[in-house]
Scaffold this active site. Structure first.
Site, short mmCIF file in Angstrom:
data_model
loop_
_atom_site.label_atom_id
_atom_site.label_comp_id
_atom_site.label_asym_id
_atom_site.label_seq_id
_atom_site.Cartn_x
_atom_site.Cartn_y
_atom_site.Cartn_z
N GLY A 74 0.78 -1.22 0.00
CA GLY A 74 0.00 0.00 0.00
C GLY A 74 0.81 1.27 0.00
O GLY A 74 1.89 1.36 -0.60
N ASP A 132 -4.76 2.03 8.63
CA ASP A 132 -4.13 1.57 9.87
C ASP A 132 -3.57 2.78 10.61
O ASP A 132 -2.52 3.32 10.25
CB ASP A 132 -3.03 0.55 9.55
N THR A 156 6.35 0.49 15.15
CA THR A 156 7.28 1.07 14.18
C THR A 156 6.70 0.93 12.77
O THR A 156 5.84 0.10 12.51
CB THR A 156 8.65 0.37 14.22
N HIS A 163 37.28 33.73 20.66
CA HIS A 163 35.97 34.36 20.85
C HIS A 163 36.11 35.52 21.84
O HIS A 163 36.30 35.32 23.05
CB HIS A 163 34.98 33.32 21.37
N ASP A 220 36.84 28.50 21.74
CA ASP A 220 35.79 27.49 21.54
C ASP A 220 36.38 26.33 20.73
O ASP A 220 36.85 26.52 19.60
CB ASP A 220 34.59 28.08 20.79
N LYS A 246 53.79 -3.80 -0.16
CA LYS A 246 53.34 -3.37 1.18
C LYS A 246 54.14 -4.15 2.22
O LYS A 246 54.18 -5.37 2.20
CB LYS A 246 51.84 -3.62 1.36
#
Length: 841
Positions: free
Chosen positions: A175, A226, A235, A333, A341, A549
């Site tokens: 739906g 519903d 949920t 500041h 900050d 590597k």
């Protein structure tokens, strides 16, 4: 992989999750990664219930098994945000999908469907009021999407009369879902009552079309409205979530114009991705308006008025997904009192602290930090003057900004390393924030400089102290540095005599380790460039330079006037740990800063991480000298950052490689070399690394610069994964919250004299698999161990079983005792019997 700064492991990417279309797990993960920017604002702050199809959805003749999961497994990454809900059978911990990395992790768990309620967690961790209303329009037998769309228009008309905008979503199942944003002032019970009355009113007006009762006998040739999914315990599948149907349909947001189409149908994943790529997001207003009162930026928005302050005003209270390494900013500041900050990017916002005295200069003092409201990401670059009368009035400038790495992020403690902008006042500094009082905004913390530091860090209060040295450096750079031809585009490598005060290295005469002179050696203020994880497929169609590597310890090494300094990747000075590398200046044609790997070779001449571990973390000279005699090391160089004091990081890799090879002149007694590059196509070189027993390949774009401290896709690492079939001979019981579960499996490999112990495996499991495995192992229990020998620490709480089950692990390498290093479970091998298992080379 790394997803927006979070590390996570992806497996079985080729597994087919939707057999009817061939959609693989890798494509499912990719889908969720791509829709994250439009999906996360709709799921952020909400507990996620998952429906998992671990083996795929199957076919109509053989449907896949689905698991409905609420509780979050303990092995979930610590960066996944959590929320706790009290249930009748006790508390349950849920994940919260408020960033792309969490969505990708859920997809890795085969959570095809993501379900959320209509409410979000409040800042105090409790359930908030719903911020949206939902109606599930479910067609009964004989009805379809066209009839659901007709009912949706009827619901919309009533919601319009209530000044509520409705947003349709074709559910991907049968739906249509209809959402309407709320202001969060009413409880779930109140919203459920309103939704129920609306459904009953429409049923009364259209009894031939609509039903509001759940009784199945009343639903034939009607559409059920519903309303019950507004209950706080229920949920609904989240918009943009996949469905666990036989085809990959999606709960797809739609426009009202689309609902008027008589051929309206459900959309599949590829179609939704095309819409998202085209910027079609019909539920964007729902995400922006719903739940604004509860989002992490709600406090920030409530304290500021649009137009009254130049500060950035985000469009959503839920922040914005971000990419790459997390960023930070320190702003100076000038409010009522000067302060700094500190803001750290986390979960789409900037977590912020006001630090009156700035970054502490030493480890002997801690500075107060007071947590403030979360700030939007746009604040990373904000500079300006906040007008008088507004919150935080005063001037604000960016003192320094850059990226940071997180070691730990907990409610009461955060440990991180900041890397400021090149040439900025901060440099690199490792810090800890420790909460001492309160929670959330206005809580008090201590900002502490960790003892384990890199050289050359600055703080706000040290800016003036270093001003003269900065000026001196600028003057020096104006002069012609020795060994650099101004007319050339790249440094000219020359030989330079040692500085007058440099110590001569007796290693040149005796070959014996000598003390390393670091006095007078310039500090190393940068971090090495890092590679991202890659695959052979990602290298296709491009030119790449290939290197082997090495399985060792990454270092930056500075040769300076006969002296040496070695800095590990974490910024630790390891010069004294490797005295045999004191001769580095003797094999370089002048001063330089180089990048490489310290390795220890095994008896076959291959780098062995097990052997290099014996040299790591040694600090006592006698111990270093003793172990160095039996475990010598080599320094393998693969890049250069400076030559004769001149940076070469902006040169392309191919040119830097040429300079590095010219820079080195090998000499006996100095274990430093530039290994030959890998050759051929990437696939060929990768197989060659496997044959040679190496760790894999590193592919580098030939024209790429060196980006200190940055993890870049210009470098991609391809690691080989070793696998081994093993026989399960026992397991260790869990404790605490793991009581009644498996903590780790004890595994072995058949040898000439019996089952040889190969170690314990405690990672890589899925929760459902562990529960099934525990049941199977319970039928095989026996009193005695099946192994020839087991370390006492592993045997003390073991449950022994008959060695009848075979599994497969992946691991790094074999230790000298025959135990797998860093094993990870891959799964049971029901197609194998124990007598078929052999030890792989």
């Amino acid at each position: 992989m790394e997803v927006d700064g979070r590390r996570l492991r992806l497996t079985n990417l080729d597994k087919v999750m939707y057999p009817e279309t061939g959609m693989t797990k890798g494509e499912v993960i990719s889908y969720y990664a791509e829709v994250a920017p439009v999906m996360v604002p709709l799921t952020a702050g909400r507990p996620v219930t998952r429906k998992r199809w671990v083996q795929g959805v199957g076919t109509p003749d053989a449907p896949g098994q689905v698991f409905f999961e609420k509780n979050l497994a303990e092995h979930a990454p610590d960066w996944v945000r959590r929320g706790v809900i009290q249930h009748s059978d006790g508390p349950k911990t849920y994940p919260i999908a408020d960033n792309r990395a969490t969505l990708v992790w859920l997809a890795q768990q085969a959570s095809l469907e993501v379900h959320v309620p209509q409410w979000r967690f409040r800042p105090d961790g409790e359930r908030g009021n719903p911020d949206r209303m939902v109606f599930d329009l479910d067609p009964g037998p004989g009805m379809g999407l066209a009839e659901c769309a007709e009912v949706a228009r009827l619901v919309r008309a009533i919601l319009d009369g209530m000044s509520l905008e409705a947003y349709p979503v074709t559910s991907g199942s049968k739906g249509i879902h209809l959402y309407a944003p709320l202001d969060g002032a009413q409880s779930s019970e109140q919203i459920s009552a309103v939704a129920h009355e609306l459904a009953r009113a429409l049923e009364a007006d259209h009894p031939e079309l609509i039903v509001s009762s759940m009784r199945k006998t009343l639903r034939e040739r009607r559409v059920l409205i519903d309303w019950s999914q507004n209950n706080r315990n229920k949920t609904t599948i989240a918009p943009y979530s996949l469905r666990g149907r036989f085809r990959p349909t999606v709960a797809a947001p739609r426009t009202w114009e689309e609902l008027a189409d008589p051929d309206l149908r459900h959309l599949e994943a590829h179609e939704v991705l095309e819409r998202v790529a085209a910027g079609i997001d019909p539920t964007a207003p729902l995400a922006a308006s719903g739940g604004g009162a509860h989002g992490p930026l709600a406090t920030y928005l409530s304290m500021r008025e649009v137009g009254a302050t130049p500060e950035p005003m985000p469009s959503s209270a839920w922040g914005a997904p971000s990419e790459g390494l997390p960023r930070f900013v320190i702003q100076e500041h000038h409010a009522r009192r000067l302060h700094y900050d500190l803001r750290l990017e986390r979960d789409g916002v900037l977590k912020s602290w006001a630090v009156p005295r700035g970054i502490p200069e030493g480890t002997d003092r801690n500075n107060l930090a007071v947590q403030t409201e979360d700030h939007p990401m746009e604040y990373l670059v904000f500079e300006g003057t906040i007008p008088t009368g507004q919150y935080g009035a005063g001037g604000m400038t960016v003192w320094d900004t850059g990226t940071y790495e997180t070691e730990k992020w907990r409610d009461e403690e955060v440990i991180f390393t900041l890397t400021g902008r090149p040439g900025g006042p901060l440099g690199e500094v490792r810090l800890a924030l420790i909460r001492t009082e309160g929670e959330g905004e206005k809580s008090q913390w201590l900002l502490h400089r960790m003892k384990d530091q890199r050289a050359g860090h600055w703080s706000p209060s040290s800016k003036a102290r270093h001003a003269s040295s900065v000026a001196a450096d600028a003057t020096d750079e104006a002069d012609d540095p020795p060994g650099v031809d101004e007319r050339a585009s790249t440094p000219v490598i020359e030989e330079h005599p040692a500085k007058p005060n440099a110590s001569r290295n007796p290693l040149a005469r005796t070959g014996e380790p000598a003390p390393r002179p670091t006095d007078g050696v310039e500090p190393i203020l940068v971090r090495p460039m890092l590679a991202t994880s890659g695959t052979l497929g990602r290298l296709a169609g491009e030119e790449w330079a290939l290197e082997w590597k090495w399985d060792g310890i990454r270092v930056l090494a500075r040769a300076d006037g006969g002296g040496v300094r070695l800095l590990s990747r974490r910024g630790n000075d390891v010069t004294a740990t490797y005295p045999e590398l004191a001769g580095l200046p003797r094999v370089l044609r002048g001063d330089a800063l180089v990048d490489g790997e310290i390795v220890a070779l095994d008896e076959h001449g291959r780098p062995s991480f097990e052997r290099i571990q014996q040299r790591m973390n040694l600090t006592r000279p006698r111990e270093i000298e003793r172990v160095a005699a039996s475990v010598p090391v080599r320094l393998l160089l693969f890049d250069v950052l400076e030559i004769a004091g001149s940076p070469v990081t902006q040169l392309p890799y191919r040119r830097r490689r040429e300079l590095l090879e010219r820079l080195l002149r090998p000499r006996a007694g100095v274990p430093v070399e530039v290994p030959a590059a890998a050759t051929g196509e990437p696939a060929e070189a990768f197989e060659e690394s496997r044959r040679l027993g190496l760790e894999g390949l590193v592919a580098k774009r030939p024209d790429s610069p060196y980006r200190p401290g940055v993890r870049s896709e210009d470098w991609q690492k391809l690691k080989l994964t070793r696998t081994q079939e093993v026989v399960i001979g026992g397991y260790r019981k869990g404790s605490g919250t793991r009581t009644g579960h498996i903590r780790s499996l004890l595994v072995g490999i058949p040898g000439d004299h019996g089952l040889e112990y190969a170690g314990r495996v405690g990672s890589g499991f899925r929760e459902v698999e562990l529960d099934r495995l525990l049941q199977r192992l319970g039928e095989l229990e026996q009193p005695a161990p099946p192994f020839l020998a087991v370390p006492a620490i592993d045997a003390k709480d073991a449950v022994w079983v008959r060695p009848e089950l075979v599994g497969e692990i992946e691991f790094g390498e074999w230790t000298r005792t025959g135990v797998a290093r860093h094993p990870r479970w891959r799964g049971l091998r029901s197609d194998k019997s124990p007598d078929e298992v052999v030890r792989e080379a």
